[in-house]
Design an enzyme around this catalytic site. Structure first.
Site, PDB file in Angstrom:
ATOM      1  N   ASP A   1       0.851  -1.193   0.000  1.00  0.00           N
ATOM      2  CA  ASP A   1       0.000   0.000   0.000  1.00  0.00           C
ATOM      3  C   ASP A   1       0.891   1.249   0.000  1.00  0.00           C
ATOM      4  O   ASP A   1       1.906   1.305   0.710  1.00  0.00           O
ATOM      5  CB  ASP A   1      -0.914  -0.002   1.231  1.00  0.00           C
ATOM      6  CG  ASP A   1      -2.037   1.024   1.135  1.00  0.00           C
ATOM      7  OD1 ASP A   1      -3.204   0.605   1.016  1.00  0.00           O
ATOM      8  OD2 ASP A   1      -1.743   2.240   1.183  1.00  0.00           O
TER       9      ASP A   1
ATOM     10  N   ASN B   1     -12.874  -2.481   2.774  1.00  0.00           N
ATOM     11  CA  ASN B   1     -13.710  -1.300   2.970  1.00  0.00           C
ATOM     12  C   ASN B   1     -14.754  -1.316   1.856  1.00  0.00           C
ATOM     13  O   ASN B   1     -14.398  -1.398   0.670  1.00  0.00           O
ATOM     14  CB  ASN B   1     -12.861  -0.026   2.909  1.00  0.00           C
ATOM     15  CG  ASN B   1     -11.908   0.066   4.085  1.00  0.00           C
ATOM     16  OD1 ASN B   1     -12.244  -0.356   5.194  1.00  0.00           O
ATOM     17  ND2 ASN B   1     -10.718   0.589   3.860  1.00  0.00           N
TER      18      ASN B   1
ATOM     19  N   GLY C   1     -14.871   4.161   3.835  1.00  0.00           N
ATOM     20  CA  GLY C   1     -13.515   4.556   3.452  1.00  0.00           C
ATOM     21  C   GLY C   1     -13.022   3.972   2.144  1.00  0.00           C
ATOM     22  O   GLY C   1     -11.856   4.143   1.797  1.00  0.00           O
ATOM     23  N   GLN C   2     -13.896   3.284   1.410  1.00  0.00           N
ATOM     24  CA  GLN C   2     -13.422   2.770   0.116  1.00  0.00           C
ATOM     25  C   GLN C   2     -13.168   3.944  -0.816  1.00  0.00           C
ATOM     26  O   GLN C   2     -14.057   4.775  -1.043  1.00  0.00           O
ATOM     27  CB  GLN C   2     -14.434   1.807  -0.526  1.00  0.00           C
ATOM     28  CG  GLN C   2     -13.893   1.190  -1.819  1.00  0.00           C
ATOM     29  CD  GLN C   2     -14.827   0.163  -2.468  1.00  0.00           C
ATOM     30  OE1 GLN C   2     -15.950  -0.058  -2.007  1.00  0.00           O
ATOM     31  NE2 GLN C   2     -14.358  -0.460  -3.517  1.00  0.00           N
TER      32      GLN C   2
ATOM     33  N   HIS D   1     -10.329  -4.836  -3.181  1.00  0.00           N
ATOM     34  CA  HIS D   1      -9.001  -5.111  -2.628  1.00  0.00           C
ATOM     35  C   HIS D   1      -9.123  -5.508  -1.170  1.00  0.00           C
ATOM     36  O   HIS D   1      -9.889  -4.915  -0.413  1.00  0.00           O
ATOM     37  CB  HIS D   1      -8.056  -3.916  -2.783  1.00  0.00           C
ATOM     38  CG  HIS D   1      -8.643  -2.610  -2.347  1.00  0.00           C
ATOM     39  ND1 HIS D   1      -9.562  -1.914  -3.109  1.00  0.00           N
ATOM     40  CD2 HIS D   1      -8.448  -1.861  -1.229  1.00  0.00           C
ATOM     41  CE1 HIS D   1      -9.901  -0.806  -2.486  1.00  0.00           C
ATOM     42  NE2 HIS D   1      -9.248  -0.746  -1.326  1.00  0.00           N
TER      43      HIS D   1
ATOM     44  N   HIS E   1      -7.210  -5.497   2.250  1.00  0.00           N
ATOM     45  CA  HIS E   1      -6.065  -4.946   2.971  1.00  0.00           C
ATOM     46  C   HIS E   1      -5.538  -6.031   3.906  1.00  0.00           C
ATOM     47  O   HIS E   1      -6.322  -6.635   4.657  1.00  0.00           O
ATOM     48  CB  HIS E   1      -6.491  -3.770   3.864  1.00  0.00           C
ATOM     49  CG  HIS E   1      -6.957  -2.554   3.143  1.00  0.00           C
ATOM     50  ND1 HIS E   1      -6.165  -1.445   2.961  1.00  0.00           N
ATOM     51  CD2 HIS E   1      -8.151  -2.244   2.577  1.00  0.00           C
ATOM     52  CE1 HIS E   1      -6.853  -0.511   2.310  1.00  0.00           C
ATOM     53  NE2 HIS E   1      -8.058  -0.967   2.079  1.00  0.00           N
TER      54      HIS E   1
END
Ligand code: DGP
Length: 113
Positions: A30, A86, A92-93, A99, A101
């Site tokens: 990230d 998310n 918070g996307q 994806h 995390h």
């Protein structure tokens, strides 16, 4: 999808620090890490997010989590790590290519913010 950030990373059109790649998934560091390990695992197939996924994506989504578990094992963070999706802007996307995390390498409190 040509204008999708993560599709472009998967295709090698944009740089990333690759951690893992197989036929169906791609994992990379990230860019704004929130923990010592913060890796994103994405399906190569463009999928907007979890709420847009269908029954045909069951295996692919499971596979992304198993790739995260494999990376956690390789990094020796199995005492405690978190896999997070998310879902939607309210959670918070910010990138609309599904994806997972993988966060670990530090204490992770609950509930998350
Ligand atoms: P989310 O907020 O759940 O949609 O997560 C998107 C993540 O993607 C966020 O933690 C930051 C990361 N990110 C955004 N742009 C880039 C990029 O260009 N490269 C990399 N490696 N990560 C990115």
């Amino acid at each position: 999808m040509t204008n999708c950030l993560f599709c472009r990373i998967v295709a090698g059109e944009l740089p990333s620090k690759k951690v893992h790649e197989d036929e169906q998934t791609f994992a990379f560091e990230d860019i704004r890490p929130q923990a010592p390990t913060h890796v994103l695992v994405v399906p190569k197939k463009h999928l907007r997010g979890l709420k847009e996924a269908g029954p045909e994506d069951v295996e692919l989504i499971g596979r992304c989590h198993l790739v995260a578990a494999q990376i956690a094992r390789q990094r020796g963070i199995e005492n405690g790590y978190r896999t997070v999706l998310n879902v939607g802007p309210g959670a918070g996307q910010s990138v609309f290519h599904l994806h997972v995390h993988l966060l670990g390498g530090r204490r992770l409190d609950w509930p998350p913010g």
